[in-house]
Motif scaffolding. Structure first.
Motif, PDB file in Angstrom:
ATOM      1  N   LYS A 406       8.530 -43.010  -2.823  1.00 45.42           N
ATOM      2  CA  LYS A 406       7.464 -43.417  -1.848  1.00 45.42           C
ATOM      3  C   LYS A 406       7.433 -44.908  -1.496  1.00 45.42           C
ATOM      4  O   LYS A 406       7.158 -45.479  -0.525  1.00 45.42           O
ATOM      5  CB  LYS A 406       5.849 -42.916  -2.443  1.00 45.42           C
ATOM      6  CG  LYS A 406       5.758 -41.577  -2.409  1.00 45.42           C
ATOM      7  CD  LYS A 406       4.245 -41.244  -2.887  1.00 45.42           C
ATOM      8  CE  LYS A 406       4.110 -39.870  -2.895  1.00 45.42           C
ATOM      9  NZ  LYS A 406       2.571 -39.296  -3.208  1.00 45.42           N
ATOM     10  N   LYS A 407       7.812 -45.674  -2.623  1.00 41.82           N
ATOM     11  CA  LYS A 407       7.884 -47.085  -2.661  1.00 41.82           C
ATOM     12  C   LYS A 407       9.482 -47.575  -2.804  1.00 41.82           C
ATOM     13  O   LYS A 407      10.340 -47.029  -3.735  1.00 41.82           O
ATOM     14  CB  LYS A 407       7.137 -47.785  -3.740  1.00 41.82           C
ATOM     15  CG  LYS A 407       7.001 -49.412  -3.614  1.00 41.82           C
ATOM     16  CD  LYS A 407       5.999 -49.678  -4.835  1.00 41.82           C
ATOM     17  CE  LYS A 407       5.625 -51.328  -4.618  1.00 41.82           C
ATOM     18  NZ  LYS A 407       4.744 -51.919  -5.634  1.00 41.82           N
ATOM     19  N   THR A 408       9.852 -48.556  -1.893  1.00 42.08           N
ATOM     20  CA  THR A 408      11.268 -49.070  -2.363  1.00 42.08           C
ATOM     21  C   THR A 408      11.333 -49.881  -3.570  1.00 42.08           C
ATOM     22  O   THR A 408      10.584 -50.536  -3.975  1.00 42.08           O
ATOM     23  CB  THR A 408      11.573 -49.954  -1.086  1.00 42.08           C
ATOM     24  OG1 THR A 408      11.449 -49.475   0.264  1.00 42.08           O
ATOM     25  CG2 THR A 408      13.075 -50.697  -1.039  1.00 42.08           C
ATOM     26  N   VAL A 409      12.574 -49.525  -4.192  1.00 43.64           N
ATOM     27  CA  VAL A 409      12.839 -49.981  -5.542  1.00 43.64           C
ATOM     28  C   VAL A 409      13.988 -50.980  -5.596  1.00 43.64           C
ATOM     29  O   VAL A 409      15.125 -50.443  -4.837  1.00 43.64           O
ATOM     30  CB  VAL A 409      13.009 -48.997  -6.572  1.00 43.64           C
ATOM     31  CG1 VAL A 409      13.413 -49.438  -7.792  1.00 43.64           C
ATOM     32  CG2 VAL A 409      11.898 -48.070  -6.646  1.00 43.64           C
ATOM     33  N   VAL A 410      13.903 -51.971  -6.124  1.00 42.12           N
ATOM     34  CA  VAL A 410      15.190 -52.989  -6.223  1.00 42.12           C
ATOM     35  C   VAL A 410      15.859 -52.891  -7.583  1.00 42.12           C
ATOM     36  O   VAL A 410      14.900 -53.397  -8.547  1.00 42.12           O
ATOM     37  CB  VAL A 410      15.272 -54.636  -6.086  1.00 42.12           C
ATOM     38  CG1 VAL A 410      16.152 -55.159  -6.115  1.00 42.12           C
ATOM     39  CG2 VAL A 410      14.701 -54.526  -4.420  1.00 42.12           C
ATOM     40  N   ARG A 411      16.821 -52.284  -7.921  1.00 41.39           N
ATOM     41  CA  ARG A 411      17.453 -52.000  -9.296  1.00 41.39           C
ATOM     42  C   ARG A 411      18.584 -52.854  -9.627  1.00 41.39           C
ATOM     43  O   ARG A 411      19.368 -53.103  -8.751  1.00 41.39           O
ATOM     44  CB  ARG A 411      17.870 -50.546  -9.744  1.00 41.39           C
ATOM     45  CG  ARG A 411      16.872 -49.468  -9.185  1.00 41.39           C
ATOM     46  CD  ARG A 411      17.401 -48.084  -9.338  1.00 41.39           C
ATOM     47  NE  ARG A 411      17.900 -47.647 -10.620  1.00 41.39           N
ATOM     48  CZ  ARG A 411      18.811 -46.602 -10.781  1.00 41.39           C
ATOM     49  NH1 ARG A 411      19.030 -45.638  -9.962  1.00 41.39           N
ATOM     50  NH2 ARG A 411      19.193 -46.458 -12.078  1.00 41.39           N
ATOM     51  N   TYR A 412      18.351 -53.660 -10.672  1.00 42.80           N
ATOM     52  CA  TYR A 412      19.500 -54.547 -11.023  1.00 42.80           C
ATOM     53  C   TYR A 412      19.746 -54.527 -12.586  1.00 42.80           C
ATOM     54  O   TYR A 412      19.086 -54.066 -13.527  1.00 42.80           O
ATOM     55  CB  TYR A 412      18.721 -56.100 -10.816  1.00 42.80           C
ATOM     56  CG  TYR A 412      17.623 -56.329 -11.800  1.00 42.80           C
ATOM     57  CD1 TYR A 412      17.906 -57.279 -13.007  1.00 42.80           C
ATOM     58  CD2 TYR A 412      16.425 -55.928 -11.554  1.00 42.80           C
ATOM     59  CE1 TYR A 412      16.762 -57.295 -13.795  1.00 42.80           C
ATOM     60  CE2 TYR A 412      15.407 -56.284 -12.174  1.00 42.80           C
ATOM     61  CZ  TYR A 412      15.306 -56.843 -13.438  1.00 42.80           C
ATOM     62  OH  TYR A 412      14.345 -57.293 -14.345  1.00 42.80           O
ATOM     63  N   GLY A 413      21.256 -54.881 -12.843  1.00 41.44           N
ATOM     64  CA  GLY A 413      21.622 -54.844 -14.238  1.00 41.44           C
ATOM     65  C   GLY A 413      21.526 -56.106 -14.766  1.00 41.44           C
ATOM     66  O   GLY A 413      20.936 -56.971 -14.468  1.00 41.44           O
ATOM     67  N   PRO A 414      21.966 -56.247 -16.060  1.00 41.85           N
ATOM     68  CA  PRO A 414      21.940 -57.448 -16.838  1.00 41.85           C
ATOM     69  C   PRO A 414      22.577 -58.698 -16.331  1.00 41.85           C
ATOM     70  O   PRO A 414      23.612 -58.579 -15.930  1.00 41.85           O
ATOM     71  CB  PRO A 414      22.850 -57.112 -18.274  1.00 41.85           C
ATOM     72  CG  PRO A 414      22.738 -55.459 -18.159  1.00 41.85           C
ATOM     73  CD  PRO A 414      22.743 -55.026 -16.682  1.00 41.85           C
ATOM     74  N   GLY A 415      21.760 -59.853 -16.411  1.00 44.48           N
ATOM     75  CA  GLY A 415      22.108 -61.021 -15.794  1.00 44.48           C
ATOM     76  C   GLY A 415      21.973 -61.145 -14.256  1.00 44.48           C
ATOM     77  O   GLY A 415      22.312 -62.299 -13.677  1.00 44.48           O
ATOM     78  N   ARG A 416      21.657 -60.214 -13.672  1.00 44.20           N
ATOM     79  CA  ARG A 416      21.238 -60.133 -12.139  1.00 44.20           C
ATOM     80  C   ARG A 416      19.804 -60.663 -11.915  1.00 44.20           C
ATOM     81  O   ARG A 416      19.490 -60.047 -10.704  1.00 44.20           O
ATOM     82  CB  ARG A 416      21.734 -58.866 -11.562  1.00 44.20           C
ATOM     83  CG  ARG A 416      23.233 -58.701 -11.890  1.00 44.20           C
ATOM     84  CD  ARG A 416      24.208 -59.648 -11.277  1.00 44.20           C
ATOM     85  NE  ARG A 416      24.025 -59.956 -10.175  1.00 44.20           N
ATOM     86  CZ  ARG A 416      24.653 -59.399  -9.134  1.00 44.20           C
ATOM     87  NH1 ARG A 416      25.545 -58.442  -9.334  1.00 44.20           N
ATOM     88  NH2 ARG A 416      24.693 -59.850  -7.570  1.00 44.20           N
ATOM     89  N   GLU A 417      18.994 -61.100 -12.963  1.00 46.32           N
ATOM     90  CA  GLU A 417      17.523 -61.193 -12.503  1.00 46.32           C
ATOM     91  C   GLU A 417      17.225 -62.063 -11.276  1.00 46.32           C
ATOM     92  O   GLU A 417      16.353 -61.662 -10.543  1.00 46.32           O
ATOM     93  CB  GLU A 417      16.768 -61.828 -13.769  1.00 46.32           C
ATOM     94  CG  GLU A 417      16.728 -60.840 -14.935  1.00 46.32           C
ATOM     95  CD  GLU A 417      18.142 -61.073 -15.694  1.00 46.32           C
ATOM     96  OE1 GLU A 417      19.049 -61.778 -15.229  1.00 46.32           O
ATOM     97  OE2 GLU A 417      18.100 -60.609 -17.021  1.00 46.32           O
TER      98      GLU A 417
END
Length: 480
Positions: A406-417
């Motif tokens: 329902k909500k858009t999600v931004v997933r990120y890996g280590p070091g990509r904050e």
């Protein structure tokens, strides 16, 4: 006209009478009853003696009481981190002409500070940080305009001195201590002298000091001259270094087995030191000393205020120094946060909140787009909008196994904050999630977000940081 701060080599005088005991206001201290109890006073007594180091005279009487003074301190912190303002006052009015001549102090009247130090005690009172405030510091004194910091006391006494330091440092002063410097010679002599080392010869007729370069064992009067003199290349800044060296030497002698095992020397040292101070507030100073009894020389550190200009010409024509405002602000912020000045500041927080200011421009970010809904073409439309906003989105958007986002999600890996924060800023309302997978993926939800362009700020980590130079008391001690 002579400036209020004074340009002479001056000395601190706290105000006890000469030739007899002057009873200063405040509650009477009971005599210290045992060597064990006196021993607990050593660390604080040694640190408190710093204020006598810009110059002093002879104690003609040794009153066994601690005086009080009104510096307007409203809060005392008997536990937890504490900031102490230690002030040495240059007052010569009460000196006889013979005393002035013997100690080469001059005959000027009036009262001003010649040394100001902020002493920070860590939260557990296991560490002590001493910051010297140069007497020639040019700054704004509340209600008085721009002057040297040592003018504050003359303009408004202890209260204005405290207010000026609080305004300049951003630190709340929890305790004010004013030193009667007439005890300095007795303190040094009671410890059997101090060992100092000078890299250059010093010949100062004003203070009566004449030393060759090298290591010297000084008794009270010579130690006074060593701590007072400005007759070297950096004037007051060199004097600060010498004062810190003498403080360390005093602490070393005070904590040595020779002092601890000698009841007469121990009593003489403690009584000489305690008789030279006035405090605000006057609550449980002895209790504070007891808390500090386990502090070692390695845990007493000295730091100097970072300077931007050591040869500033004030509008009044005086020579002064200017602080490096940002570096000084950072240093005092670390002190306020009870952090070790010797350790580099941590990098700015890599907060992944979508509201945090993004620092990585979209042009440097490559990401993947997936459709998390049953809405046909939503992934492709989102990719087009992200590319228009400057992001790199290689490949064709795919579909997630679950179709109920329902909500858009931004997933990120280590070091990509940092990069993920920029992506989230371009997708208002998106949720940030950290994963163990590499890269960045945008899973588009049924909220069908509108993509906006992002303005990035200069990364805080790109700004230079200054780690203040510190020395421990152990490092300050001269090696024979």
């Amino acid at each position: 006209m002579r400036d209020p701060g004074g340009e002479d080599a001056g000395v601190h005088v706290g105000g006890d009478a000469y030739g007899g005991v002057r009873l200063v206001g405040g509650r009477t201290r009971r005599p210290l009853k045992s060597a064990k109890r006196r021993r607990r006073h050593l660390i604080l007594s040694g640190v408190l003696s710093v204020g006598v180091l810009a110059g002093t005279g002879v104690v003609w009487a040794a009153p066994k009481r601690i005086g009080t003074i009104d510096a307007g301190v409203t809060e005392s912190a008997p536990r937890g981190a504490m900031n102490i303002l230690l002030v040495g006052v240059d007052k010569r009015d009460d000196l006889t002409r013979k005393q002035q001549n013997e100690l080469k102090l001059g005959r000027e009247v009036g009262q001003r500070t010649d040394t100001m130090m902020v002493i920070h005690l860590s939260e557990d009172h296991s560490k002590v940080t001493v910051v010297s405030l140069p007497r020639d510091t040019w700054l704004t004194i509340p209600g008085k305009g721009d002057h040297k910091i040592n003018s504050a006391y003359q303009f408004g006494g202890p209260k204005l001195a405290r207010q000026t330091v609080e305004q300049a440092t951003g630190l709340q002063i929890n305790r004010y201590i004013e030193v009667n410097v007439l005890g300095f010679i007795n303190v040094v002599d009671s410890l059997g002298g101090v060992t100092v080392c000078t890299p250059v010869p010093i010949n100062d007729p004003k203070s009566g000091l004449n030393l060759t370069a090298g290591t010297h064992e000084l008794q009270g009067a010579q130690a006074l001259g060593y701590a007072r003199t400005r007759a070297t290349a950096r004037s007051d800044l060199d004097r600060i270094d010498r004062q810190q060296q003498v403080i360390s030497a005093l602490l070393n002698r005070a904590l040595s087995a020779g002092t601890l095992a000698n009841p007469t020397r121990l009593a003489s040292f403690v009584n000489s030191t305690l008789s030279t101070i006035k405090v605000d507030p006057d609550d449980d100073l002895i209790g504070l000393a007891t808390q500090l009894r386990d502090v070692s020389l390695d845990n007493v550190k000295f730091a100097d205020v970072p300077l931007a200009n050591v040869d500033f010409k004030a509008p009044t024509g005086e020579s002064a120094v200017l602080w490096d405002k940002q570096a000084a602000r950072d240093m005092f912020a670390k002190i306020k946060a009870d952090e070790d000045l010797a350790k580099p500041s941590p990098k700015p927080s890599s907060s992944t909140s979508a509201s945090a200011k993004p620092t990585i421009p979209p042009e440097r970010i490559s990401l993947k787009v997936s459709n998390g809904t049953l809405i046909t073409g939503l992934g492709a439309r989102t990719k087009t909008a992200l590319v228009a906003a400057g992001f790199h989105v290689p490949g064709t958007p795919g579909n997630t196994a679950k179709k109920d986002y329902k909500k858009t999600v931004v997933r990120y890996g280590p070091g990509r904050e940092d990069s993920a924060r920029t992506v989230a800023a371009a997708i208002p309302g998106a949720e940030l999630r950290r994963t163990d997978a590499d890269g960045i993926e945008v899973i588009v939800g049924s909220d069908q977000p509108k993509i906006s362009k992002v303005k990035t700020a200069t990364t805080p980590s790109a700004q230079p940081t200054v780690t203040p130079t510190t020395k421990t008391a152990t490092q300050n001690i001269c090696k024979k």
